[in-house]
Design a protein around this motif. Structure first.
Motif, mmCIF file in Angstrom:
data_model
loop_
_atom_site.group_PDB
_atom_site.id
_atom_site.type_symbol
_atom_site.label_atom_id
_atom_site.label_comp_id
_atom_site.label_asym_id
_atom_site.label_seq_id
_atom_site.Cartn_x
_atom_site.Cartn_y
_atom_site.Cartn_z
ATOM 1 N N VAL A 34 -4.934 8.457 6.714
ATOM 2 C CA VAL A 34 -4.886 9.767 6.053
ATOM 3 C C VAL A 34 -4.107 9.663 4.742
ATOM 4 O O VAL A 34 -4.512 10.223 3.721
ATOM 5 C CB VAL A 34 -4.263 10.827 7.000
ATOM 6 N N VAL A 35 -3.009 8.911 4.760
ATOM 7 C CA VAL A 35 -2.219 8.719 3.537
ATOM 8 C C VAL A 35 -3.045 7.965 2.493
ATOM 9 O O VAL A 35 -3.086 8.341 1.320
ATOM 10 C CB VAL A 35 -0.902 7.967 3.836
ATOM 11 N N ALA A 36 -3.718 6.913 2.922
ATOM 12 C CA ALA A 36 -4.545 6.129 1.998
ATOM 13 C C ALA A 36 -5.633 6.998 1.370
ATOM 14 O O ALA A 36 -5.892 6.909 0.166
ATOM 15 C CB ALA A 36 -5.164 4.935 2.725
ATOM 16 N N GLU A 37 -6.247 7.842 2.155
ATOM 17 C CA GLU A 37 -7.295 8.725 1.632
ATOM 18 C C GLU A 37 -6.711 9.731 0.648
ATOM 19 O O GLU A 37 -7.304 10.008 -0.397
ATOM 20 C CB GLU A 37 -8.008 9.443 2.780
ATOM 21 N N ALA A 38 -5.545 10.274 0.955
ATOM 22 C CA ALA A 38 -4.894 11.221 0.046
ATOM 23 C C ALA A 38 -4.536 10.535 -1.273
ATOM 24 O O ALA A 38 -4.703 11.112 -2.352
ATOM 25 C CB ALA A 38 -3.650 11.815 0.695
ATOM 26 N N LEU A 39 -4.052 9.305 -1.188
ATOM 27 C CA LEU A 39 -3.727 8.552 -2.405
ATOM 28 C C LEU A 39 -4.985 8.230 -3.205
ATOM 29 O O LEU A 39 -4.980 8.296 -4.441
ATOM 30 C CB LEU A 39 -2.969 7.275 -2.050
ATOM 31 N N ARG A 40 -6.078 7.899 -2.517
ATOM 32 C CA ARG A 40 -7.338 7.624 -3.206
ATOM 33 C C ARG A 40 -7.817 8.864 -3.956
ATOM 34 O O ARG A 40 -8.200 8.795 -5.123
ATOM 35 C CB ARG A 40 -8.411 7.155 -2.214
ATOM 36 N N ARG A 41 -7.771 10.017 -3.288
ATOM 37 C CA ARG A 41 -8.190 11.270 -3.940
ATOM 38 C C ARG A 41 -7.287 11.596 -5.125
ATOM 39 O O ARG A 41 -7.762 12.039 -6.172
ATOM 40 C CB ARG A 41 -8.173 12.431 -2.936
ATOM 41 N N SER A 42 -5.991 11.362 -4.960
ATOM 42 C CA SER A 42 -5.041 11.615 -6.051
ATOM 43 C C SER A 42 -5.350 10.730 -7.242
ATOM 44 O O SER A 42 -5.381 11.184 -8.388
ATOM 45 C CB SER A 42 -3.604 11.368 -5.578
ATOM 46 N N ALA A 43 -5.579 9.447 -6.982
ATOM 47 C CA ALA A 43 -5.894 8.505 -8.070
ATOM 48 C C ALA A 43 -7.188 8.898 -8.755
ATOM 49 O O ALA A 43 -7.288 8.846 -9.987
ATOM 50 C CB ALA A 43 -5.980 7.083 -7.515
ATOM 51 N N GLU A 44 -8.165 9.298 -7.965
ATOM 52 C CA GLU A 44 -9.453 9.723 -8.530
ATOM 53 C C GLU A 44 -9.274 10.959 -9.413
ATOM 54 O O GLU A 44 -9.786 11.026 -10.521
ATOM 55 C CB GLU A 44 -10.420 10.022 -7.391
ATOM 56 N N ALA A 45 -8.501 11.929 -8.937
ATOM 57 C CA ALA A 45 -8.256 13.155 -9.709
ATOM 58 C C ALA A 45 -7.509 12.836 -10.999
ATOM 59 O O ALA A 45 -7.810 13.398 -12.057
ATOM 60 C CB ALA A 45 -7.477 14.157 -8.877
ATOM 61 N N LEU A 46 -6.555 11.935 -10.908
ATOM 62 C CA LEU A 46 -5.790 11.561 -12.099
ATOM 63 C C LEU A 46 -6.648 10.829 -13.110
ATOM 64 O O LEU A 46 -6.497 11.011 -14.313
ATOM 65 C CB LEU A 46 -4.571 10.726 -11.705
ATOM 66 N N SER A 47 -7.560 9.993 -12.626
ATOM 67 C CA SER A 47 -8.400 9.227 -13.553
ATOM 68 C C SER A 47 -9.425 10.120 -14.256
ATOM 69 O O SER A 47 -9.786 9.874 -15.400
ATOM 70 C CB SER A 47 -9.099 8.066 -12.840
#
Length: 70
Positions: free
Chosen positions: A54-67
């Protein structure tokens, strides 16, 4: 899953720990990443992410949103 830094700080103090807010330690940290970290630091286990996945998925979404925001 926005958890204010002040909430994390109060929780840490309530259990005897002293956690300095991520925003104070690394103010350049993007807010979406701070939200994930703050969620992981919740004193109440029920409020923390269920798993590392769940943490990894949240970080992936965060990175995607930031990019896409750049």
């Amino acid at each position: 899953m926005r958890v204010p830094d002040a909430v994390v700080q109060r929780r840490a103090e309530a259990v005897g720990g002293r956690v300095q807010a991520l925003a104070a330690l690394a103010p350049e940290t993007p807010e979406p990443i701070r939200d994930v970290v703050n969620g992981c630091l919740q004193a109440d286990p029920a409020r923390r992410p269920e798993s590392a996945l769940v943490v990894a998925e949240a970080l992936r979404r965060s990175a995607e949103a930031l990019s896409t925001a750049s």
